[in-house]
Design a protein around this motif. Structure first.
Motif, PDB file in Angstrom:
ATOM      1  N   CYS A  77       0.855  -1.186   0.000  1.00  0.00           N
ATOM      2  CA  CYS A  77       0.000   0.000   0.000  1.00  0.00           C
ATOM      3  C   CYS A  77       0.892   1.238   0.000  1.00  0.00           C
ATOM      4  O   CYS A  77       2.096   1.143   0.222  1.00  0.00           O
ATOM      5  N   THR A  78       0.302   2.394  -0.276  1.00  0.00           N
ATOM      6  CA  THR A  78       1.086   3.623  -0.393  1.00  0.00           C
ATOM      7  C   THR A  78       0.668   4.654   0.642  1.00  0.00           C
ATOM      8  O   THR A  78      -0.481   4.693   1.078  1.00  0.00           O
ATOM      9  N   LEU A  79       1.624   5.470   1.027  1.00  0.00           N
ATOM     10  CA  LEU A  79       1.395   6.630   1.887  1.00  0.00           C
ATOM     11  C   LEU A  79       1.988   7.840   1.194  1.00  0.00           C
ATOM     12  O   LEU A  79       3.082   7.765   0.630  1.00  0.00           O
ATOM     13  N   SER A  80       1.271   8.953   1.253  1.00  0.00           N
ATOM     14  CA  SER A  80       1.773  10.185   0.672  1.00  0.00           C
ATOM     15  C   SER A  80       1.147  11.356   1.399  1.00  0.00           C
ATOM     16  O   SER A  80      -0.056  11.379   1.630  1.00  0.00           O
ATOM     17  N   GLY A  81       1.970  12.304   1.775  1.00  0.00           N
ATOM     18  CA  GLY A  81       1.452  13.506   2.417  1.00  0.00           C
ATOM     19  C   GLY A  81       1.870  13.605   3.864  1.00  0.00           C
ATOM     20  O   GLY A  81       2.920  13.126   4.276  1.00  0.00           O
ATOM     21  N   PHE A  82       1.019  14.234   4.632  1.00  0.00           N
ATOM     22  CA  PHE A  82       1.267  14.492   6.045  1.00  0.00           C
ATOM     23  C   PHE A  82       0.285  13.694   6.899  1.00  0.00           C
ATOM     24  O   PHE A  82      -0.894  13.600   6.562  1.00  0.00           O
ATOM     25  N   ALA A  83       0.774  13.157   7.981  1.00  0.00           N
ATOM     26  CA  ALA A  83      -0.125  12.572   8.977  1.00  0.00           C
ATOM     27  C   ALA A  83      -0.803  13.735   9.702  1.00  0.00           C
ATOM     28  O   ALA A  83      -0.285  14.853   9.729  1.00  0.00           O
ATOM     29  N   GLY A  84      -1.941  13.475  10.275  1.00  0.00           N
ATOM     30  CA  GLY A  84      -2.553  14.450  11.178  1.00  0.00           C
ATOM     31  C   GLY A  84      -2.048  14.154  12.573  1.00  0.00           C
ATOM     32  O   GLY A  84      -2.039  12.991  12.991  1.00  0.00           O
ATOM     33  N   VAL A  85      -1.579  15.165  13.281  1.00  0.00           N
ATOM     34  CA  VAL A  85      -1.061  14.944  14.625  1.00  0.00           C
ATOM     35  C   VAL A  85      -1.660  15.985  15.568  1.00  0.00           C
ATOM     36  O   VAL A  85      -1.482  17.187  15.375  1.00  0.00           O
ATOM     37  N   ASP A  86      -2.369  15.482  16.565  1.00  0.00           N
ATOM     38  CA  ASP A  86      -2.912  16.315  17.638  1.00  0.00           C
ATOM     39  C   ASP A  86      -2.241  15.890  18.928  1.00  0.00           C
ATOM     40  O   ASP A  86      -2.307  14.719  19.305  1.00  0.00           O
ATOM     41  N   MET A  87      -1.594  16.833  19.598  1.00  0.00           N
ATOM     42  CA  MET A  87      -0.997  16.549  20.905  1.00  0.00           C
ATOM     43  C   MET A  87      -2.032  16.884  21.972  1.00  0.00           C
ATOM     44  O   MET A  87      -2.630  17.962  21.935  1.00  0.00           O
ATOM     45  N   VAL A  88      -2.218  15.965  22.898  1.00  0.00           N
ATOM     46  CA  VAL A  88      -3.101  16.198  24.031  1.00  0.00           C
ATOM     47  C   VAL A  88      -2.202  16.441  25.230  1.00  0.00           C
ATOM     48  O   VAL A  88      -1.302  15.646  25.520  1.00  0.00           O
ATOM     49  N   GLY A  89      -2.430  17.554  25.914  1.00  0.00           N
ATOM     50  CA  GLY A  89      -1.559  17.949  27.008  1.00  0.00           C
ATOM     51  C   GLY A  89      -1.880  17.297  28.336  1.00  0.00           C
ATOM     52  O   GLY A  89      -3.006  16.854  28.582  1.00  0.00           O
ATOM     53  N   ALA A  90      -0.889  17.248  29.213  1.00  0.00           N
ATOM     54  CA  ALA A  90      -1.020  16.656  30.542  1.00  0.00           C
ATOM     55  C   ALA A  90      -1.539  17.666  31.563  1.00  0.00           C
ATOM     56  O   ALA A  90      -2.106  17.282  32.580  1.00  0.00           O
ATOM     57  N   GLN A  91      -1.327  18.953  31.291  1.00  0.00           N
ATOM     58  CA  GLN A  91      -1.784  19.987  32.218  1.00  0.00           C
ATOM     59  C   GLN A  91      -3.243  20.336  31.925  1.00  0.00           C
ATOM     60  O   GLN A  91      -3.673  20.288  30.781  1.00  0.00           O
ATOM     61  N   ARG A  92      -3.940  20.714  32.950  1.00  0.00           N
ATOM     62  CA  ARG A  92      -5.343  21.105  32.801  1.00  0.00           C
ATOM     63  C   ARG A  92      -5.503  22.226  31.776  1.00  0.00           C
ATOM     64  O   ARG A  92      -6.480  22.274  31.039  1.00  0.00           O
ATOM     65  N   THR A  93      -4.525  23.100  31.678  1.00  0.00           N
ATOM     66  CA  THR A  93      -4.605  24.260  30.774  1.00  0.00           C
ATOM     67  C   THR A  93      -4.108  23.984  29.361  1.00  0.00           C
ATOM     68  O   THR A  93      -4.218  24.847  28.497  1.00  0.00           O
ATOM     69  N   ASP A  94      -3.558  22.794  29.107  1.00  0.00           N
ATOM     70  CA  ASP A  94      -2.965  22.506  27.794  1.00  0.00           C
ATOM     71  C   ASP A  94      -3.992  22.314  26.686  1.00  0.00           C
ATOM     72  O   ASP A  94      -3.828  22.827  25.586  1.00  0.00           O
ATOM     73  N   GLY A  95      -4.985  21.503  26.920  1.00  0.00           N
ATOM     74  CA  GLY A  95      -5.952  21.178  25.867  1.00  0.00           C
ATOM     75  C   GLY A  95      -5.310  20.314  24.795  1.00  0.00           C
ATOM     76  O   GLY A  95      -4.404  19.519  25.064  1.00  0.00           O
ATOM     77  N   THR A  96      -5.759  20.490  23.551  1.00  0.00           N
ATOM     78  CA  THR A  96      -5.247  19.733  22.404  1.00  0.00           C
ATOM     79  C   THR A  96      -4.648  20.704  21.403  1.00  0.00           C
ATOM     80  O   THR A  96      -5.218  21.742  21.118  1.00  0.00           O
ATOM     81  N   TRP A  97      -3.494  20.348  20.867  1.00  0.00           N
ATOM     82  CA  TRP A  97      -2.766  21.192  19.922  1.00  0.00           C
ATOM     83  C   TRP A  97      -2.615  20.419  18.618  1.00  0.00           C
ATOM     84  O   TRP A  97      -1.944  19.392  18.570  1.00  0.00           O
ATOM     85  N   SER A  98      -3.245  20.902  17.558  1.00  0.00           N
ATOM     86  CA  SER A  98      -3.097  20.306  16.219  1.00  0.00           C
ATOM     87  C   SER A  98      -1.841  20.886  15.588  1.00  0.00           C
ATOM     88  O   SER A  98      -1.764  22.098  15.366  1.00  0.00           O
ATOM     89  N   LEU A  99      -0.873  20.030  15.285  1.00  0.00           N
ATOM     90  CA  LEU A  99       0.415  20.513  14.785  1.00  0.00           C
ATOM     91  C   LEU A  99       0.333  21.021  13.352  1.00  0.00           C
ATOM     92  O   LEU A  99      -0.332  20.422  12.503  1.00  0.00           O
ATOM     93  N   ALA A 100       1.042  22.107  13.119  1.00  0.00           N
ATOM     94  CA  ALA A 100       1.158  22.686  11.778  1.00  0.00           C
ATOM     95  C   ALA A 100       2.095  21.818  10.941  1.00  0.00           C
ATOM     96  O   ALA A 100       2.900  21.046  11.462  1.00  0.00           O
ATOM     97  N   ARG A 101       2.005  21.977   9.627  1.00  0.00           N
ATOM     98  CA  ARG A 101       2.843  21.227   8.691  1.00  0.00           C
ATOM     99  C   ARG A 101       4.010  22.074   8.208  1.00  0.00           C
ATOM    100  O   ARG A 101       3.877  23.285   8.064  1.00  0.00           O
ATOM    101  N   SER A 102       5.116  21.414   7.923  1.00  0.00           N
ATOM    102  CA  SER A 102       6.271  22.115   7.350  1.00  0.00           C
ATOM    103  C   SER A 102       5.974  22.453   5.890  1.00  0.00           C
ATOM    104  O   SER A 102       4.961  22.027   5.333  1.00  0.00           O
ATOM    105  N   SER A 103       6.882  23.162   5.277  1.00  0.00           N
ATOM    106  CA  SER A 103       6.726  23.514   3.859  1.00  0.00           C
ATOM    107  C   SER A 103       7.357  22.468   2.936  1.00  0.00           C
ATOM    108  O   SER A 103       7.353  22.641   1.719  1.00  0.00           O
ATOM    109  N   LYS A 104       7.877  21.385   3.494  1.00  0.00           N
ATOM    110  CA  LYS A 104       8.493  20.332   2.674  1.00  0.00           C
ATOM    111  C   LYS A 104       7.444  19.668   1.794  1.00  0.00           C
ATOM    112  O   LYS A 104       6.301  19.503   2.199  1.00  0.00           O
ATOM    113  N   ARG A 105       7.864  19.268   0.598  1.00  0.00           N
ATOM    114  CA  ARG A 105       6.957  18.610  -0.352  1.00  0.00           C
ATOM    115  C   ARG A 105       6.937  17.105  -0.087  1.00  0.00           C
ATOM    116  O   ARG A 105       7.977  16.464  -0.021  1.00  0.00           O
ATOM    117  N   PRO A 106       5.728  16.546   0.034  1.00  0.00           N
ATOM    118  CA  PRO A 106       5.633  15.101   0.269  1.00  0.00           C
ATOM    119  C   PRO A 106       5.967  14.279  -0.969  1.00  0.00           C
ATOM    120  O   PRO A 106       5.857  14.766  -2.094  1.00  0.00           O
TER     121      PRO A 106
END
Length: 180
Positions: A77-106
């Motif tokens: 099978c094939t993979l191409s592009g960016f994975a989706g990555v959401d970081m969930v924080g350990a602190q009550r104030t962190d929440g969830t952070w959806s990571l931005a993508r670099s400008s590199k070409r997949p």
């Protein structure tokens, strides 16, 4: 009238179970191209070898973590592009952070059965003494393969804190395409 007769004759042959399809010789020997990998086709995890661990004590300078995908299906099978990555924080104030993508070409990567590829996440660690509102403490990562909607939940194994830039246009923490 001839068309109607041919259709009736073909239907009779198919119903009798003796239909024969004419296939050009070139198509009969061609292999089909692999289709994209689905979440169910893959396993995922953090690369944890000594050379793959991010240096979370290296505050103020970027380091990298790597997440791998292994094809566990019985087909290529094939993979191409960016994975989706959401970081969930350990602190009550962190929440969830959806990571931005670099400008590199997949690029497109084909994974045979059992093959593995990875992608990197650039991280900007901060010192423990950094004020709580300026730091994000990762707990889990929700990782979605490219073009999929189901994710893997990976526990963050490295400790440390990251400079909280979840609203920044060009944050110091971001992800790179599959295979890079």
């Amino acid at each position: 009238m001839k068309t109607k007769m041919a259709t009736v004759a073909l239907a009779t042959i198919v119903a009798a179970g003796t239909a024969v399809a004419a296939v050009p010789a070139s198509a009969a020997t061609a292999t089909t191209a692999p289709t994209r990998c689905h979440t169910a086709d893959l396993k995922a995890g953090f690369a944890t070898g000594d050379d793959a661990k991010p240096d979370m004590g290296r505050t103020g300078r970027q380091t990298q973590a790597f997440i791998w995908f292994t094809n566990k299906s019985n087909r290529a099978c094939t993979l191409s592009g960016f994975a989706g990555v959401d970081m969930v924080g350990a602190q009550r104030t962190d929440g969830t952070w959806s990571l931005a993508r670099s400008s590199k070409r997949p690029t497109k990567i084909t994974l045979g059965r059992g093959d593995t590829t990875d992608f990197s996440i650039n991280l900007l660690p901060v010192a423990r003494s950094t004020p709580q509102k300026k730091k994000f403490v990762p707990a889990t990562f929700l990782v979605t393969p490219p073009n999929e909607t189901k994710h893997f939940t990976l526990k963050w194994p490295f400790g440390g804190q990251i400079l909280k830039q979840d609203g920044a246009t060009h944050p110091g923490t971001y992800l790179n395409p599959i295979g890079q």
